[in-house]
Design a protein around this motif. Structure first.
Motif, mmCIF file in Angstrom:
data_model
loop_
_atom_site.group_PDB
_atom_site.id
_atom_site.type_symbol
_atom_site.label_atom_id
_atom_site.label_comp_id
_atom_site.label_asym_id
_atom_site.label_seq_id
_atom_site.Cartn_x
_atom_site.Cartn_y
_atom_site.Cartn_z
ATOM 1 N N PHE A 1 4.797 0.328 -4.666
ATOM 2 C CA PHE A 1 4.987 0.122 -3.229
ATOM 3 C C PHE A 1 4.542 1.363 -2.670
ATOM 4 C CE2 PHE A 1 7.830 -3.348 -4.771
ATOM 5 C CZ PHE A 1 7.219 -4.380 -4.155
ATOM 6 N N PRO A 2 4.286 1.431 -1.450
ATOM 7 C CA PRO A 2 3.936 2.730 -0.709
ATOM 8 C C PRO A 2 5.499 3.203 -0.356
ATOM 9 C CG PRO A 2 2.479 1.005 0.181
ATOM 10 C CD PRO A 2 3.476 0.663 -0.779
ATOM 11 N N GLU A 3 5.327 4.665 0.452
ATOM 12 C CA GLU A 3 6.816 5.348 0.310
ATOM 13 C C GLU A 3 7.271 4.546 1.654
ATOM 14 O OE1 GLU A 3 8.554 7.799 -0.583
ATOM 15 O OE2 GLU A 3 7.215 7.864 -2.351
ATOM 16 N N ASN A 4 6.699 4.192 2.736
ATOM 17 C CA ASN A 4 7.473 3.521 3.798
ATOM 18 C C ASN A 4 7.651 2.207 4.146
ATOM 19 O OD1 ASN A 4 8.086 6.469 4.577
ATOM 20 N ND2 ASN A 4 5.969 6.676 4.748
ATOM 21 N N ASP A 5 7.002 1.297 3.043
ATOM 22 C CA ASP A 5 7.339 -0.217 3.272
ATOM 23 C C ASP A 5 6.995 -0.770 1.959
ATOM 24 O OD1 ASP A 5 4.477 -0.725 2.489
ATOM 25 O OD2 ASP A 5 3.883 0.275 4.467
ATOM 26 N N PHE A 6 7.117 -2.067 1.912
ATOM 27 C CA PHE A 6 7.220 -2.997 0.837
ATOM 28 C C PHE A 6 6.105 -3.865 0.609
ATOM 29 C CE2 PHE A 6 11.632 -1.524 0.261
ATOM 30 C CZ PHE A 6 11.552 -1.367 -1.073
ATOM 31 N N ASN A 7 4.902 -3.259 1.185
ATOM 32 C CA ASN A 7 3.756 -4.105 1.183
ATOM 33 C C ASN A 7 3.163 -4.721 -0.270
ATOM 34 O OD1 ASN A 7 0.890 -5.306 1.714
ATOM 35 N ND2 ASN A 7 1.425 -4.283 3.857
ATOM 36 N N VAL A 8 3.117 -5.856 -0.440
ATOM 37 C CA VAL A 8 2.682 -6.538 -1.724
ATOM 38 C C VAL A 8 1.412 -6.894 -2.038
ATOM 39 C CG1 VAL A 8 5.116 -7.339 -1.869
ATOM 40 C CG2 VAL A 8 3.245 -8.903 -0.743
ATOM 41 N N GLN A 9 0.703 -6.637 -0.766
ATOM 42 C CA GLN A 9 -0.930 -6.591 -1.074
ATOM 43 C C GLN A 9 -1.394 -6.242 -2.131
ATOM 44 O OE1 GLN A 9 -3.171 -5.454 2.409
ATOM 45 N NE2 GLN A 9 -5.128 -5.771 1.595
ATOM 46 N N PRO A 10 -1.346 -4.686 -2.413
ATOM 47 C CA PRO A 10 -1.856 -4.154 -3.986
ATOM 48 C C PRO A 10 -1.518 -5.062 -5.172
ATOM 49 C CG PRO A 10 -0.840 -2.645 -2.565
ATOM 50 C CD PRO A 10 -0.574 -3.857 -1.784
ATOM 51 N N ILE A 11 -0.381 -5.533 -5.210
ATOM 52 C CA ILE A 11 0.087 -6.102 -6.346
ATOM 53 C C ILE A 11 -0.785 -7.668 -6.585
ATOM 54 C CG2 ILE A 11 2.043 -7.207 -7.740
ATOM 55 C CD1 ILE A 11 3.840 -4.871 -6.443
ATOM 56 N N LYS A 12 -0.563 -8.125 -5.174
ATOM 57 C CA LYS A 12 -1.328 -9.431 -5.145
ATOM 58 C C LYS A 12 -2.727 -9.507 -5.607
ATOM 59 C CE LYS A 12 1.024 -11.949 -1.419
ATOM 60 N NZ LYS A 12 1.118 -12.377 -0.152
ATOM 61 N N GLU A 13 -3.365 -8.409 -5.024
ATOM 62 C CA GLU A 13 -4.760 -8.399 -5.332
ATOM 63 C C GLU A 13 -4.956 -7.984 -7.050
ATOM 64 O OE1 GLU A 13 -6.343 -5.200 -3.107
ATOM 65 O OE2 GLU A 13 -6.520 -6.299 -1.238
ATOM 66 N N PHE A 14 -3.898 -7.269 -7.366
ATOM 67 C CA PHE A 14 -4.326 -6.656 -9.113
ATOM 68 C C PHE A 14 -3.971 -7.991 -9.809
ATOM 69 C CE2 PHE A 14 -2.314 -5.061 -12.709
ATOM 70 C CZ PHE A 14 -3.425 -4.178 -13.216
ATOM 71 N N VAL A 15 -2.921 -8.822 -9.551
ATOM 72 C CA VAL A 15 -2.782 -10.046 -10.208
ATOM 73 C C VAL A 15 -3.987 -10.720 -10.341
ATOM 74 C CG1 VAL A 15 -1.250 -12.028 -10.419
ATOM 75 C CG2 VAL A 15 -0.106 -9.940 -10.019
ATOM 76 N N ASP A 16 -4.632 -11.040 -9.102
ATOM 77 C CA ASP A 16 -5.916 -12.031 -9.128
ATOM 78 C C ASP A 16 -7.053 -11.195 -9.814
ATOM 79 O OD1 ASP A 16 -7.405 -14.179 -7.584
ATOM 80 O OD2 ASP A 16 -8.478 -12.280 -7.298
ATOM 81 N N LYS A 17 -7.195 -9.988 -10.179
ATOM 82 C CA LYS A 17 -8.111 -9.211 -10.773
ATOM 83 C C LYS A 17 -7.736 -9.607 -12.359
ATOM 84 C CE LYS A 17 -9.056 -5.534 -7.657
ATOM 85 N NZ LYS A 17 -8.966 -4.035 -7.672
ATOM 86 N N ILE A 18 -6.509 -9.471 -12.703
ATOM 87 C CA ILE A 18 -6.054 -9.610 -14.078
ATOM 88 C C ILE A 18 -6.470 -10.993 -14.527
ATOM 89 C CG2 ILE A 18 -4.029 -9.801 -15.452
ATOM 90 C CD1 ILE A 18 -4.611 -7.169 -15.000
#
Length: 667
Positions: free
Chosen positions: A379-396
């Motif tokens: 997660f970034p330093e100042n929020d809990f945005n889950v967008q990077p993990i969602k995109e990564f799981v889709d790529k996997i």
């Protein structure tokens, strides 16, 4: 072994009497000693009486009890006198101390001059001073929610089991959509890109799963933290020196008489084995070549230290905690003149039989194996945005399709700004909002990670900064898969851990050795070499994933309500010294691949025929695109010439560095 048997083993058959056993048991309870410590005290008692053997009878036991009591009273009296010493008297005592006590005179370690920060408005010079000390004032932290005010809420505990209580006047909201600059899927660095093609990936319908074999005892990692015993810690540190002393004897064909005590004045040239330490126990800042000392073992030098003189050495690279073998002499009793630094051998490489290689080839169906490596924070330093993990799981699942995914923590970073401030936002799509740090993982991350294809095997390695870990010390116990509600295709390994994917040995350590290892280098050629190569060679030569001692500590300066500045320990290696044996290479064999995430620049390199990987951070602190490592390993084949046959044996070196490709890619 029973209590009686342990006593007989230490003291001999003479204690095999009911009254003697009862007396010794009573002494153990009164003076809080174990059997080994009691035996050492008994030997001291015999030496004090000038006897080679003291009979074990009631009369002598009474005298032994008085001896123990006098020792305690003497220690208490010494403590009382020390506490009453004035500051001027203490200062004069240190300056006038004999060099024979510590093995050296006045220290040459540079002491950083601390500047006081302006408590109301930090000046530019004050900020520079805090950076030099390794502190961060926290002034750069961005608070995205304007109506969040300062509260007296205590930060969540490291265990993550404490409920997060937010003040009623705080309004938390879901963070805005993340704007991720840059292009995903860009290869930033590659190893062997021209020789090996990227693997097509894992086909769940036709391919077999990779065989995962751990090489560590998970029971040994179940120790309780913050229970360090000074004697146990000293024994481990002493044993490390003795192990290298034995290694030097075997490798350089030396006898016991060739070794000596470097702290004793002598005109004879000797070999000395010890640990590199600062010449001052209160050293701060960076060391130099003139501020190093050698700490001997209890057997070779009673644990004393002696300053080192490297004026005859043209090139060297040293660091605190390094076990080193030196040749030289202590002619005047003030320092040990080093004539030569002996290069210790690197550990052997793993080998496999023809049968093991054929089995691995059969599992892979002659295809290359693909391994993906990521490292938190996620997660970034100042929020809990889950967008990077969602995109990564889709790529996997749809594009990368690895056989194995290795994920390093921290997953819920205890040092993240939202956690530190207690400002946990609301999460959309969650039936019940998380109330604890553990629930952030189970209710937010686990549903996303569970979306990974069940045929893909996932390995989780914790970090000492993980809020969901109840074992925040290194070496570190693994996560509890069932408690965290992870699927069965997830495997939780310890930190560090050694395991095998088919025939390939992997070594993983989630402590930032590349940042914590502060080198003291001499010679232009040494300094010109790549730092990552030098640190990697130190790790291999020391046969430990984290050879630095003491471990690195991350601190920050915090201003309290009364404008008083305090220094807080945020994170770091947090070494559990009595269990440092768990950080050594298994069987003194170097893995084929060593993965050690670091905050420093991502890389993939070959060092002494070992593939060293730092995958980089998964998400940048500002939310920008991070990186991950994609590794392709060709199947082992005895006939293609990429495996080296050992002489006179039906064994083959794996040579993973020859048949693997590593790409560092933006996610």
């Amino acid at each position: 072994m029973s209590f009686k048997e342990e006593l007989i083993e230490q003291f001999g058959n003479e204690v095999d009497k009911s009254d003697v056993i009862a007396y010794l048991e009573n002494l153990i309870k009164i003076y809080a000693l174990n059997i080994e410590e009691l035996f050492i005290k008994w030997e001291q008692f015999s030496y004090h009486r000038h006897e080679t053997h003291t009979a074990m009878n009631t009369k002598n036991l009474d005298g032994f009890k008085n001896f123990l009591q006098k020792q305690i009273e003497k220690k208490a009296q010494k403590f009382s006198n020390t506490s009453n010493v004035t500051s001027s008297g203490l200062k004069s005592k240190i300056i006038g101390s004999s060099p024979s006590l510590f093995g050296f005179n006045s220290p040459r370690t540079p002491i950083i001059k601390k500047r006081k920060l302006n408590e109301t408005q930090p000046t530019s010079s004050g900020q520079k001073s805090s950076q030099k000390l390794g502190f961060s004032s926290g002034s750069n932290a961005n608070n995205k929610s304007e109506n969040i005010e300062k509260s007296n809420t205590t930060s969540p505990s490291m265990t993550g089991s404490t409920q997060i209580n937010l003040p009623s006047d705080i309004t938390v909201s879901t963070p805005s959509p993340l704007k991720r600059s840059g292009e995903a899927g860009v290869t930033l660095d590659s190893l062997n890109p021209n020789n090996i093609e990227t693997s097509e990936g894992f086909d769940p319908e036709n391919d077999k799963k990779v065989k995962i074999t751990p090489f560590y005892d998970p029971i040994k990692y179940k120790f309780r933290t913050m229970r360090q015993n000074l004697q146990d810690a000293a024994d481990v540190l002493d044993e490390q020196i003795e192990i290298f002393c034995k290694l030097a004897k075997e490798h350089f064909k030396l006898s016991q008489s060739d070794f000596g005590d470097p702290t004793i004045q002598s005109q004879s040239e000797i070999y000395a084995v010890g640990r590199i330490v600062p010449d001052s126990p209160t050293a701060e800042g960076f060391l130099n070549i003139d501020s190093l000392a050698l700490e001997a073992s209890r057997l070779m030098g009673i644990g004393r230290r002696v300053r080192l003189n490297f004026s005859k050495i043209n090139e060297c690279s040293l660091f605190c905690g390094q076990i080193i073998v030196l040749k030289g002499k202590n002619a005047d009793g003030d320092y040990f003149m080093v004539d030569e630094i002996l290069n210790l051998p690197y550990p052997d490489s793993p080998v496999s039989t023809v049968e093991d290689i054929e089995n691995s080839n059969m599992i892979q169906n002659g295809k290359s194996m693909k391994v993906i490596i990521t490292s938190g924070p996620y997660f970034p330093e100042n929020d809990f945005n889950v967008q990077p993990i969602k995109e990564f799981v889709d790529k996997i699942n749809n594009k990368i399709k690895p056989h194995t995914l290795i994920m390093f923590g921290p997953f819920i970073d205890i040092t993240q700004n939202c956690i530190a401030k207690g400002a946990i936002p609301q999460f959309h799509g969650v039936t019940q909002q998380p109330r604890t740090l553990d629930e952030i993982f189970t209710k937010v991350l686990v549903p996303l990670l569970s979306g990974i294809n069940s045929s893909i095997q996932v390995i989780l390695v914790p970090s000492t900064r993980d809020a969901i870990s109840h074992h925040a010390a290194y070496p570190q116990d693994s996560f509890d898969r069932k408690k965290l509600q992870l699927p069965k295709n997830f495997k939780c390994f310890t930190n560090p851990s050694t395991f095998q994917l088919n025939e390939v040995f992997f070594g993983c350590s989630n402590v930032d050795i590349y940042k914590d290892l502060k080198e003291v280098a001499k010679g232009g050629n040494t300094a010109m070499r790549n730092r990552f190569d030098r640190v990697s060679e130190h790790v291999l030569q020391q046969r430990r994933y984290y050879p630095v001692f003491p471990g690195g500590i991350r601190k920050t300066a915090k201003i309290l309500e009364n404008k008083k500045k305090v220094i807080e320990h945020i994170s770091g290696a947090d070494l559990e010294v009595p269990y440092l044996g768990l950080t050594e290479f298994v069987g003194e064999i170097s893995p084929d691949v060593i993965i050690m995430p670091s905050e420093m620049q991502h890389f993939a390199r070959v060092v002494q025929n070992v593939v060293m990987i730092n995958p980089g951070r998964f998400v940048r602190p500002n939310g920008g695109r991070g990186t991950f490592a994609e590794m392709t390993i060709e199947p082992p084949n005895v006939e293609n010439g990429k495996l080296t046959k050992m002489s006179d044996e039906d064994l083959f070196l794996h040579n993973v560095w020859k048949r693997s490709r590593i790409d560092i890619i933006t996610n």
